[in-house]
Scaffold this motif. Structure first.
Motif, PDB file in Angstrom:
ATOM      1  N   ALA A   1       0.833  -1.199   0.000  1.00 43.05           N
ATOM      2  CA  ALA A   1       0.000   0.000   0.000  1.00 43.05           C
ATOM      3  C   ALA A   1       0.865   1.244   0.000  1.00 43.05           C
ATOM      4  CB  ALA A   1      -0.905   0.007   1.222  1.00 43.05           C
ATOM      5  N   SER A   2       0.419   2.230  -0.750  1.00 40.71           N
ATOM      6  CA  SER A   2       1.049   3.551  -0.714  1.00 40.71           C
ATOM      7  C   SER A   2      -0.051   4.593  -0.591  1.00 40.71           C
ATOM      8  CB  SER A   2       1.895   3.795  -1.955  1.00 40.71           C
ATOM      9  OG  SER A   2       1.116   3.691  -3.132  1.00 40.71           O
ATOM     10  N   GLY A   3       0.233   5.664   0.135  1.00 41.00           N
ATOM     11  CA  GLY A   3      -0.776   6.691   0.358  1.00 41.00           C
ATOM     12  C   GLY A   3      -1.854   6.283   1.340  1.00 41.00           C
ATOM     13  N   TYR A   4      -1.619   5.190   2.058  1.00 43.33           N
ATOM     14  CA  TYR A   4      -2.637   4.669   2.985  1.00 43.33           C
ATOM     15  C   TYR A   4      -1.926   3.840   4.037  1.00 43.33           C
ATOM     16  CZ  TYR A   4      -7.530   3.469   3.936  1.00 43.33           C
ATOM     17  OH  TYR A   4      -8.788   3.371   4.475  1.00 43.33           O
ATOM     18  N   ILE A   5      -2.222   4.081   5.310  1.00 43.74           N
ATOM     19  CA  ILE A   5      -1.526   3.380   6.380  1.00 43.74           C
ATOM     20  C   ILE A   5      -2.297   2.120   6.752  1.00 43.74           C
ATOM     21  CG2 ILE A   5      -0.669   3.544   8.737  1.00 43.74           C
ATOM     22  CD1 ILE A   5      -0.520   6.583   8.326  1.00 43.74           C
ATOM     23  N   VAL A   6      -1.699   0.965   6.486  1.00 44.10           N
ATOM     24  CA  VAL A   6      -2.427  -0.291   6.690  1.00 44.10           C
ATOM     25  C   VAL A   6      -2.704  -0.544   8.167  1.00 44.10           C
ATOM     26  CG1 VAL A   6      -1.476  -1.269   4.586  1.00 44.10           C
ATOM     27  CG2 VAL A   6      -0.337  -1.711   6.748  1.00 44.10           C
ATOM     28  N   ARG A   7      -1.822  -0.081   9.056  1.00 43.86           N
ATOM     29  CA  ARG A   7      -1.984  -0.367  10.475  1.00 43.86           C
ATOM     30  C   ARG A   7      -3.166   0.392  11.084  1.00 43.86           C
ATOM     31  NH1 ARG A   7       0.195   1.518  15.465  1.00 43.86           N
ATOM     32  NH2 ARG A   7       0.627  -0.183  16.929  1.00 43.86           N
ATOM     33  N   SER A   8      -3.523   1.509  10.488  1.00 39.17           N
ATOM     34  CA  SER A   8      -4.552   2.361  11.067  1.00 39.17           C
ATOM     35  C   SER A   8      -5.933   2.154  10.462  1.00 39.17           C
ATOM     36  CB  SER A   8      -4.161   3.834  10.889  1.00 39.17           C
ATOM     37  OG  SER A   8      -2.914   4.102  11.461  1.00 39.17           O
ATOM     38  N   ASN A   9      -6.021   1.262   9.509  1.00 42.84           N
ATOM     39  CA  ASN A   9      -7.282   1.088   8.795  1.00 42.84           C
ATOM     40  C   ASN A   9      -7.596  -0.399   8.612  1.00 42.84           C
ATOM     41  OD1 ASN A   9      -8.043   3.981   7.722  1.00 42.84           O
ATOM     42  ND2 ASN A   9      -5.836   3.751   7.420  1.00 42.84           N
ATOM     43  N   CYS A  10      -8.766  -0.659   8.096  1.00 43.32           N
ATOM     44  CA  CYS A  10      -9.147  -2.029   7.790  1.00 43.32           C
ATOM     45  C   CYS A  10      -8.573  -2.408   6.433  1.00 43.32           C
ATOM     46  CB  CYS A  10     -10.662  -2.183   7.775  1.00 43.32           C
ATOM     47  SG  CYS A  10     -11.196  -3.859   7.384  1.00 43.32           S
ATOM     48  N   MET A  11      -7.893  -3.516   6.395  1.00 43.14           N
ATOM     49  CA  MET A  11      -7.393  -4.065   5.137  1.00 43.14           C
ATOM     50  C   MET A  11      -8.072  -5.406   4.903  1.00 43.14           C
ATOM     51  SD  MET A  11      -5.345  -1.730   4.145  1.00 43.14           S
ATOM     52  CE  MET A  11      -4.662  -2.570   2.722  1.00 43.14           C
ATOM     53  N   GLY A  12      -8.476  -5.621   3.683  1.00 45.73           N
ATOM     54  CA  GLY A  12      -9.188  -6.853   3.391  1.00 45.73           C
ATOM     55  C   GLY A  12      -8.727  -7.513   2.118  1.00 45.73           C
ATOM     56  N   TRP A  13      -9.005  -8.801   2.044  1.00 40.84           N
ATOM     57  CA  TRP A  13      -8.805  -9.574   0.817  1.00 40.84           C
ATOM     58  C   TRP A  13     -10.163 -10.105   0.376  1.00 40.84           C
ATOM     59  CZ3 TRP A  13      -4.606  -9.998  -2.213  1.00 40.84           C
ATOM     60  CH2 TRP A  13      -3.366  -9.628  -1.679  1.00 40.84           C
ATOM     61  N   PHE A  14     -10.430  -9.939  -0.895  1.00 37.76           N
ATOM     62  CA  PHE A  14     -11.650 -10.422  -1.512  1.00 37.76           C
ATOM     63  C   PHE A  14     -11.277 -11.304  -2.692  1.00 37.76           C
ATOM     64  CE2 PHE A  14     -14.894  -7.552   0.388  1.00 37.76           C
ATOM     65  CZ  PHE A  14     -14.051  -6.679   1.049  1.00 37.76           C
ATOM     66  N   ARG A  15     -12.224 -12.100  -3.133  1.00 37.57           N
ATOM     67  CA  ARG A  15     -11.995 -12.887  -4.342  1.00 37.57           C
ATOM     68  C   ARG A  15     -13.270 -12.947  -5.158  1.00 37.57           C
ATOM     69  NH1 ARG A  15     -11.248 -18.978  -1.753  1.00 37.57           N
ATOM     70  NH2 ARG A  15     -13.432 -19.318  -1.152  1.00 37.57           N
ATOM     71  N   GLN A  16     -13.080 -13.142  -6.443  1.00 33.24           N
ATOM     72  CA  GLN A  16     -14.225 -13.290  -7.339  1.00 33.24           C
ATOM     73  C   GLN A  16     -13.879 -14.267  -8.437  1.00 33.24           C
ATOM     74  OE1 GLN A  16     -15.878  -9.660  -8.974  1.00 33.24           O
ATOM     75  NE2 GLN A  16     -17.867 -10.660  -9.221  1.00 33.24           N
ATOM     76  N   ALA A  17     -14.685 -15.310  -8.527  1.00 33.77           N
ATOM     77  CA  ALA A  17     -14.533 -16.304  -9.589  1.00 33.77           C
ATOM     78  C   ALA A  17     -15.520 -15.974 -10.701  1.00 33.77           C
ATOM     79  CB  ALA A  17     -14.793 -17.695  -9.032  1.00 33.77           C
TER      80      ALA A  17
END
Length: 119
Positions: free
Chosen positions: A24-40
Motif C-alpha cells: 500500500a502507498s498513500g494509505y496506512i495499513v496499520r490504522s485502517n481495515c485491510m481486506g482480501w476479496f476474491r471473485q470467480a
C-alpha cells in the motif's frame, strides 16, 4: 493518491500454498481495515479475510477459508499478506486487496487483482 498493488498469484496444485502480498502507498495499513476479496467467473465477490486494529488486532474469515487462510501485515513495509494453505480448486479466483476505515460496508480502495488458479 492511494495505491494497492497485489502480487504472488499463480497456478498451484490442490493442497499447495500461496502467499499474496499487497503493498500500500498513500494509505496506512496499520490504522485502517485491510481486506482480501476474491471473485470467480460467474460468482459474486466474496470477502475472505480482514484485519483491523493498531493495538489489539481483529481478524475475520468466512467459514469457507477458516483454518486455511491467514491475514497479516507488516507495518514497516506497509504491506498486508494473505497466506493461503491447503488450497482447493474452489479457491480459484481473482484475488483483490482492499482498504477502508472500517471492515463493514463498501471498501474505498481496491487493487488491480492477482489470479490464483488451483488444479
Amino acid at each position: 493518491h492511494v495505491q494497492l498493488v497485489e502480487s504472488g498469484g499463480g497456478s498451484v496444485q490442490a493442497g499447495g500454498s500461496l502467499k499474496l502480498p499487497c503493498a500500500a502507498s498513500g494509505y496506512i495499513v496499520r490504522s485502517n481495515c485491510m481486506g482480501w476479496f476474491r471473485q470467480a467467473p460467474g460468482k459474486e465477490r466474496e470477502k475472505v479475510a480482514t484485519i483491523l486494529g493498531a493495538g489489539a488486532v481483529v481478524r475475520y474469515y468466512p467459514d469457507s477459508v477458516t483454518g486455511r487462510f491467514y491475514i497479516s501485515r507488516d507495518s514497516g513495509k506497509n504491506t498486508v499478506y494473505l497466506q493461503m494453505n491447503n488450497l482447493r480448486p474452489e479457491d480459484t479466483a481473482m484475488y483483490y486487496c482492499a482498504a477502508n476505515p472500517i471492515c463493514v460496508g463498501s471498501f474505498d480502495y481496491w487493487g488491480q487483482g492477482t489470479q490464483v488458479t488451483v488444479s
